[in-house]
Scaffold this motif. Structure first.
Motif, PDB file in Angstrom:
ATOM      1  N   HIS A 263       0.826  -1.212   0.000  1.00 31.61           N
ATOM      2  CA  HIS A 263       0.000   0.000   0.000  1.00 31.61           C
ATOM      3  C   HIS A 263       0.858   1.259   0.000  1.00 31.61           C
ATOM      4  CE1 HIS A 263      -3.349  -2.633   1.672  1.00 31.61           C
ATOM      5  NE2 HIS A 263      -3.745  -2.241   0.474  1.00 31.61           N
ATOM      6  N   LEU A 264       1.921   1.250   0.760  1.00 33.08           N
ATOM      7  CA  LEU A 264       2.820   2.400   0.797  1.00 33.08           C
ATOM      8  C   LEU A 264       3.479   2.607  -0.565  1.00 33.08           C
ATOM      9  CD1 LEU A 264       4.137   4.637   2.448  1.00 33.08           C
ATOM     10  CD2 LEU A 264       5.909   3.000   3.107  1.00 33.08           C
ATOM     11  N   TYR A 265       3.875   1.513  -1.219  1.00 37.77           N
ATOM     12  CA  TYR A 265       4.481   1.607  -2.547  1.00 37.77           C
ATOM     13  C   TYR A 265       3.505   2.247  -3.535  1.00 37.77           C
ATOM     14  CZ  TYR A 265       6.242   0.193  -7.099  1.00 37.77           C
ATOM     15  OH  TYR A 265       6.681   0.202  -8.395  1.00 37.77           O
ATOM     16  N   PHE A 266       2.272   1.759  -3.578  1.00 40.54           N
ATOM     17  CA  PHE A 266       1.303   2.304  -4.519  1.00 40.54           C
ATOM     18  C   PHE A 266       0.929   3.746  -4.182  1.00 40.54           C
ATOM     19  CE2 PHE A 266       0.487  -2.208  -5.586  1.00 40.54           C
ATOM     20  CZ  PHE A 266       0.765  -2.099  -6.935  1.00 40.54           C
ATOM     21  N   ALA A 267       0.912   4.100  -2.919  1.00 40.20           N
ATOM     22  CA  ALA A 267       0.646   5.498  -2.542  1.00 40.20           C
ATOM     23  C   ALA A 267       1.778   6.400  -3.023  1.00 40.20           C
ATOM     24  CB  ALA A 267       0.478   5.610  -1.030  1.00 40.20           C
ATOM     25  N   MET A 268       3.013   5.948  -2.852  1.00 41.15           N
ATOM     26  CA  MET A 268       4.149   6.759  -3.301  1.00 41.15           C
ATOM     27  C   MET A 268       4.168   6.889  -4.826  1.00 41.15           C
ATOM     28  SD  MET A 268       7.099   5.453  -0.687  1.00 41.15           S
ATOM     29  CE  MET A 268       8.330   6.668  -1.105  1.00 41.15           C
ATOM     30  N   MET A 269       3.866   5.815  -5.534  1.00 42.66           N
ATOM     31  CA  MET A 269       3.847   5.886  -6.990  1.00 42.66           C
ATOM     32  C   MET A 269       2.676   6.734  -7.480  1.00 42.66           C
ATOM     33  SD  MET A 269       6.567   4.514  -7.866  1.00 42.66           S
ATOM     34  CE  MET A 269       6.402   4.413  -9.619  1.00 42.66           C
ATOM     35  N   GLY A 270       1.556   6.682  -6.790  1.00 42.45           N
ATOM     36  CA  GLY A 270       0.427   7.552  -7.131  1.00 42.45           C
ATOM     37  C   GLY A 270       0.784   9.017  -6.925  1.00 42.45           C
ATOM     38  N   LEU A 271       1.502   9.302  -5.840  1.00 41.92           N
ATOM     39  CA  LEU A 271       1.971  10.664  -5.590  1.00 41.92           C
ATOM     40  C   LEU A 271       2.916  11.116  -6.702  1.00 41.92           C
ATOM     41  CD1 LEU A 271       2.217  13.134  -3.694  1.00 41.92           C
ATOM     42  CD2 LEU A 271       4.122  11.933  -2.607  1.00 41.92           C
ATOM     43  N   CYS A 272       3.778  10.222  -7.145  1.00 39.97           N
ATOM     44  CA  CYS A 272       4.714  10.535  -8.226  1.00 39.97           C
ATOM     45  C   CYS A 272       3.955  10.904  -9.502  1.00 39.97           C
ATOM     46  CB  CYS A 272       5.623   9.334  -8.467  1.00 39.97           C
ATOM     47  SG  CYS A 272       6.737   9.526  -9.855  1.00 39.97           S
ATOM     48  N   ILE A 273       3.016  10.080  -9.894  1.00 38.39           N
ATOM     49  CA  ILE A 273       2.236  10.359 -11.103  1.00 38.39           C
ATOM     50  C   ILE A 273       1.437  11.648 -10.931  1.00 38.39           C
ATOM     51  CG2 ILE A 273       0.298   9.529 -12.508  1.00 38.39           C
ATOM     52  CD1 ILE A 273       1.423   6.692 -12.039  1.00 38.39           C
ATOM     53  N   GLY A 274       0.866  11.831  -9.749  1.00 39.89           N
ATOM     54  CA  GLY A 274       0.111  13.063  -9.478  1.00 39.89           C
ATOM     55  C   GLY A 274       0.972  14.311  -9.595  1.00 39.89           C
ATOM     56  N   LEU A 275       2.198  14.237  -9.096  1.00 38.48           N
ATOM     57  CA  LEU A 275       3.092  15.384  -9.209  1.00 38.48           C
ATOM     58  C   LEU A 275       3.414  15.702 -10.664  1.00 38.48           C
ATOM     59  CD1 LEU A 275       5.625  14.857  -6.281  1.00 38.48           C
ATOM     60  CD2 LEU A 275       4.055  16.763  -6.580  1.00 38.48           C
ATOM     61  N   PHE A 276       3.686  14.669 -11.463  1.00 39.57           N
ATOM     62  CA  PHE A 276       3.957  14.909 -12.887  1.00 39.57           C
ATOM     63  C   PHE A 276       2.756  15.535 -13.587  1.00 39.57           C
ATOM     64  CE2 PHE A 276       7.526  11.752 -12.856  1.00 39.57           C
ATOM     65  CZ  PHE A 276       8.482  12.606 -13.378  1.00 39.57           C
ATOM     66  N   VAL A 277       1.588  14.981 -13.357  1.00 39.00           N
ATOM     67  CA  VAL A 277       0.380  15.492 -14.027  1.00 39.00           C
ATOM     68  C   VAL A 277       0.091  16.922 -13.592  1.00 39.00           C
ATOM     69  CG1 VAL A 277      -2.121  15.189 -14.210  1.00 39.00           C
ATOM     70  CG2 VAL A 277      -0.605  13.213 -14.443  1.00 39.00           C
ATOM     71  N   LEU A 278       0.158  17.194 -12.298  1.00 36.77           N
ATOM     72  CA  LEU A 278      -0.086  18.558 -11.821  1.00 36.77           C
ATOM     73  C   LEU A 278       0.977  19.532 -12.323  1.00 36.77           C
ATOM     74  CD1 LEU A 278      -1.281  18.060  -8.147  1.00 36.77           C
ATOM     75  CD2 LEU A 278      -2.585  19.000 -10.062  1.00 36.77           C
ATOM     76  N   ALA A 279       2.217  19.074 -12.353  1.00 33.19           N
ATOM     77  CA  ALA A 279       3.300  19.963 -12.768  1.00 33.19           C
ATOM     78  C   ALA A 279       3.104  20.440 -14.199  1.00 33.19           C
ATOM     79  CB  ALA A 279       4.650  19.262 -12.620  1.00 33.19           C
ATOM     80  N   TRP A 280       2.832  19.526 -15.112  1.00 30.94           N
ATOM     81  CA  TRP A 280       2.768  19.909 -16.519  1.00 30.94           C
ATOM     82  C   TRP A 280       1.349  20.200 -16.995  1.00 30.94           C
ATOM     83  CZ3 TRP A 280       6.895  21.952 -17.724  1.00 30.94           C
ATOM     84  CH2 TRP A 280       8.102  21.465 -17.236  1.00 30.94           C
ATOM     85  N   GLY A 281       0.348  19.889 -16.199  1.00 29.33           N
ATOM     86  CA  GLY A 281      -1.015  20.210 -16.586  1.00 29.33           C
ATOM     87  C   GLY A 281      -1.520  21.506 -15.992  1.00 29.33           C
ATOM     88  N   VAL A 282      -1.024  21.860 -14.813  1.00 21.44           N
ATOM     89  CA  VAL A 282      -1.560  23.029 -14.110  1.00 21.44           C
ATOM     90  C   VAL A 282      -0.474  24.031 -13.729  1.00 21.44           C
ATOM     91  CG1 VAL A 282      -2.868  23.773 -12.085  1.00 21.44           C
ATOM     92  CG2 VAL A 282      -3.460  21.621 -13.192  1.00 21.44           C
ATOM     93  N   VAL A 283       0.532  23.570 -13.012  1.00 22.04           N
ATOM     94  CA  VAL A 283       1.520  24.464 -12.412  1.00 22.04           C
ATOM     95  C   VAL A 283       2.352  25.193 -13.474  1.00 22.04           C
ATOM     96  CG1 VAL A 283       3.518  24.568 -10.863  1.00 22.04           C
ATOM     97  CG2 VAL A 283       1.575  23.125 -10.290  1.00 22.04           C
ATOM     98  N   ARG A 284       2.634  24.552 -14.603  1.00 21.39           N
ATOM     99  CA  ARG A 284       3.461  25.183 -15.638  1.00 21.39           C
ATOM    100  C   ARG A 284       2.820  26.451 -16.205  1.00 21.39           C
ATOM    101  NH1 ARG A 284       1.610  24.695 -20.833  1.00 21.39           N
ATOM    102  NH2 ARG A 284       0.061  23.071 -21.098  1.00 21.39           N
ATOM    103  N   LEU A 285       1.504  26.569 -16.069  1.00 23.09           N
ATOM    104  CA  LEU A 285       0.819  27.774 -16.560  1.00 23.09           C
ATOM    105  C   LEU A 285       1.200  29.010 -15.746  1.00 23.09           C
ATOM    106  CD1 LEU A 285      -2.699  26.212 -17.166  1.00 23.09           C
ATOM    107  CD2 LEU A 285      -0.914  26.659 -18.864  1.00 23.09           C
ATOM    108  N   TRP A 286       1.554  28.808 -14.465  1.00 16.32           N
ATOM    109  CA  TRP A 286       1.927  29.913 -13.599  1.00 16.32           C
ATOM    110  C   TRP A 286       3.431  30.025 -13.400  1.00 16.32           C
ATOM    111  CZ3 TRP A 286      -2.514  27.100 -12.620  1.00 16.32           C
ATOM    112  CH2 TRP A 286      -3.689  27.839 -12.703  1.00 16.32           C
ATOM    113  N   SER A 287       4.111  28.857 -13.305  1.00 16.79           N
ATOM    114  CA  SER A 287       5.541  28.903 -13.006  1.00 16.79           C
ATOM    115  C   SER A 287       6.230  27.650 -13.547  1.00 16.79           C
ATOM    116  CB  SER A 287       5.755  29.008 -11.491  1.00 16.79           C
ATOM    117  OG  SER A 287       7.106  28.898 -11.174  1.00 16.79           O
ATOM    118  N   VAL A 288       7.026  27.822 -14.581  1.00 18.32           N
ATOM    119  CA  VAL A 288       7.770  26.694 -15.150  1.00 18.32           C
ATOM    120  C   VAL A 288       8.838  26.190 -14.168  1.00 18.32           C
ATOM    121  CG1 VAL A 288       9.302  25.968 -17.018  1.00 18.32           C
ATOM    122  CG2 VAL A 288       7.264  27.324 -17.526  1.00 18.32           C
ATOM    123  N   PRO A 289       9.565  27.069 -13.474  1.00 20.72           N
ATOM    124  CA  PRO A 289      10.542  26.549 -12.498  1.00 20.72           C
ATOM    125  C   PRO A 289       9.887  25.700 -11.390  1.00 20.72           C
ATOM    126  CG  PRO A 289      11.039  28.827 -12.985  1.00 20.72           C
ATOM    127  CD  PRO A 289       9.732  28.526 -13.636  1.00 20.72           C
TER     128      PRO A 289
END
Length: 87
Positions: free
Chosen positions: A7-33
Motif C-alpha cells: 500500500h505504501l508503494y502504490f501510494a508513493m507511486m500515485g503521488l509521483c504520477i500526481g506530481l507529474f500530471v499537476l506539474a505539466w497540466g496546471v503548475v506550468r501555466l503559472w511557473s515553469v521553475p
C-alpha cells in the motif's frame, strides 16, 4: 507486513504520477521553475518507493533461515544444493 509495504508503494507511486500530471497540466501555466522542481521531486520517488517496498521487515523470514517445517526446509535445501539436513 507485506500488505502495508504494498500500500505504501502504490501510494508513493500515485503521488509521483500526481506530481507529474499537476506539474505539466496546471503548475506550468503559472511557473515553469516550480513545475520543473515538482518533476525533480517526482523523479526521486520511484527509487525510494522500490527500496521501501523491498526492504525486509523484522518478522520476515530471510531466504536462508529455516522455516521450522522440515519437509519445506529439506525441499529448499535440495534446490539450493545443500543436500539433506540432519535432525
Amino acid at each position: 507486513m507485506y500488505a502495508r509495504r504494498k500500500h505504501l508503494y502504490f501510494a508513493m507511486m500515485g503521488l509521483c504520477i500526481g506530481l507529474f500530471v499537476l506539474a505539466w497540466g496546471v503548475v506550468r501555466l503559472w511557473s515553469v521553475p516550480a513545475a520543473v522542481a515538482m518533476c525533480v521531486v517526482a523523479m526521486v520517488i520511484p527509487p525510494v518507493a522500490a527500496i521501501t517496498a523491498n526492504r525486509r521487515g523484522p518478522d520476515d523470514r530471510w531466504w536462508d533461515e529455516p522455516s521450522g517445517d522440515a519437509k519445506s526446509d529439506d525441499w529448499w535445501d535440495e534446490l539450493d544444493g545443500k543436500g539433506r539436513r540432519r535432525p
